[in-house]
Design an enzyme around this catalytic site. Sequence first.
Site, short mmCIF file in Angstrom:
data_model
loop_
_atom_site.label_atom_id
_atom_site.label_comp_id
_atom_site.label_asym_id
_atom_site.label_seq_id
_atom_site.Cartn_x
_atom_site.Cartn_y
_atom_site.Cartn_z
N ASP A 257 0.87 -1.18 0.00
CA ASP A 257 0.00 0.00 0.00
C ASP A 257 0.90 1.22 0.00
O ASP A 257 2.07 1.12 0.38
CB ASP A 257 -0.85 0.02 1.28
CG ASP A 257 -2.09 -0.84 1.15
OD1 ASP A 257 -2.67 -0.84 0.05
OD2 ASP A 257 -2.49 -1.48 2.13
N LYS A 258 0.34 2.35 -0.35
CA LYS A 258 1.13 3.59 -0.28
C LYS A 258 1.04 4.19 1.11
O LYS A 258 2.01 4.35 1.81
CB LYS A 258 0.64 4.60 -1.33
CG LYS A 258 1.40 5.92 -1.28
CD LYS A 258 0.84 6.94 -2.21
CE LYS A 258 -0.42 7.57 -1.68
NZ LYS A 258 -0.25 8.45 -0.50
#
Length: 606
Positions: free
Chosen positions: A393-394
């Site tokens: 995920d960012k």
Amino acid sequence: AAVNLATNTVQVEYVPGVIDERRMRAVVQSIGYDLLLGDEHEATADLEEIQRARMSSLKQRLWASIALSTPLVVIGMFMMHEPWANFVMWALSTPVVLVFGRSFFINAWKQAKHRSANMDTLVALSTGVAYVFSVFNTTYPSFWTSRGLMPHVYFEAAAVVITFILLGKFLEERAKAGTSSAIKKLMGLRPSTVLREGSNGQTSEVPIADVNVDDILVVRPGESIAVDGEVIGGESYVDESMLSGEPVPVAKLVGAQVLAGTINQKGSLRMKAQKVGAATLLAQIVRTVQDAQGSKAPVQKLVDKIAGVFVPIVIGIAIVSAIVWWIFGGEHAFTQGLLAMVTVLVIACPCALGLATPTAIMAGMGKGAENGILIKDAESLERAHKITALVVDKTGTITEGKPEVVEAMGLEDDAVASALLMIESRSKHPLAEAVVRHLSASPAASTQASAIATAKADRVDRNGSATLTQFEDLTGKGVKATIHGTTWLVGNRRLLEEHGIAIGPEYRDAEKRWQEAAHTVIWFADAQAVRAAIAIADRIRPSAAGAIARLKDAGIKVYMQTGDSRRTAQAVAKAVGIDDFRSEVLPKDKAAFVTGLQQQGHVVAM
């Protein structure tokens, strides 16, 4: 039947006329397990209570076994020739084998009744034989001495094996408790009670289980949203980061969709329930997690499979050893044969199988924990070295997960900074908090801190004249406020354009640079011109680029997925050296992407 070993649940498809739940329970109980029936919440609560009691009992048995086994090993290794040694070892090992290890014997007996064998059979057989043989040798040593042989005892072996296997069981239970806590945390995102509006307009607090589709619910500031639905009144910002990964709360106006588990920020909302209970997105995520956790380590399955044939083979070898000695053993044939048979049974105690596996898992998990890595189960650990693709995920993984001011222009002027702080301290907008944090930490903080105190003290200064005379929240654009007769605007570019405020060339250059880096730009202007501009972003973790470079060097392909916009995703991916990224994705799309990679032959970590 699909058994989930992480959550201790089983899903069964059955024909009602042929069998019912009560008969299923009787069958399951007959092989040493229990089956809880009834309401899902009730059953879960009961299961948690049972697991807590089992963990506590296992812990007590483990510590008591360690306390008795330690002196036992010392005597067995260094004082075995003392005349009292065998009797003391007998006394110390008896509680370990017969009291703390009784579950192995009970389970082995249940397995035997169903003509099968597993790890418990091996433990019970070898420790039982070692113990009984040692008791005989302690009580009747003359049986061996008269034949010119030493009466060896194996008390410490029996006790230590049981202690180690209890340790393995305890670690397994603790790992299970850890995996279920992840589900509990997800469930905890949802409140247990909600405010429901009746037909007379009065609100009352009701349990979440009583909420039906089309009920009108009221969500106060700071509360979690209980069910999926639609906003029918009020406006606010909702923090959806736990579902989308997007750090900035989302504006919600009438007609907007809201999801269970997300957190309402500063405004009050009226909503109509559309999906309740198991139909909500949060419930589907919980179910996905539960399915993912229903796994057993492949090596453990292999161990159980081997144990099934290993036990009869070991017994066979022990009997063959005895027979060979009896036929070809000469003078002490019977004695040597008996000794050989017992030795095979004791040596065959599942050291490599029963002890090495949990010990290796413990060592691996301990090493991971030292480095801040929590390993959910043995299978993850076993497969980790085969990973070929890592999906990240960012927000909160590559980035800090919290919007911060990264750059600003025009805030050197104390009057401008104080006015901005006063306005932002009243704003409901989520990015306003980042601005307030930044200004409060800046060199002019003392001036601004007093300004904020003034702003909060009923908006009255020392002379008694109003400081902040007007404040208007313009949803989707920003805010408009009047301080000492001066009108100020705080918000996006659209707000400035609507008020005909031109942006100077130095500010335009900064805006272009900030937008390329995917920063959010906040403008601060008076009625004539822009006075300040602020760039806000979710900061990239300092260690992210280095970690990704090392993963790539190890031959692992890194993919980034985020709920954020394409521009933001592109800027972050470029900054940390990720070539493959996907933006604006939902949690279920992330799962589908992982499945797609697996179908291409990748071993995927996320």
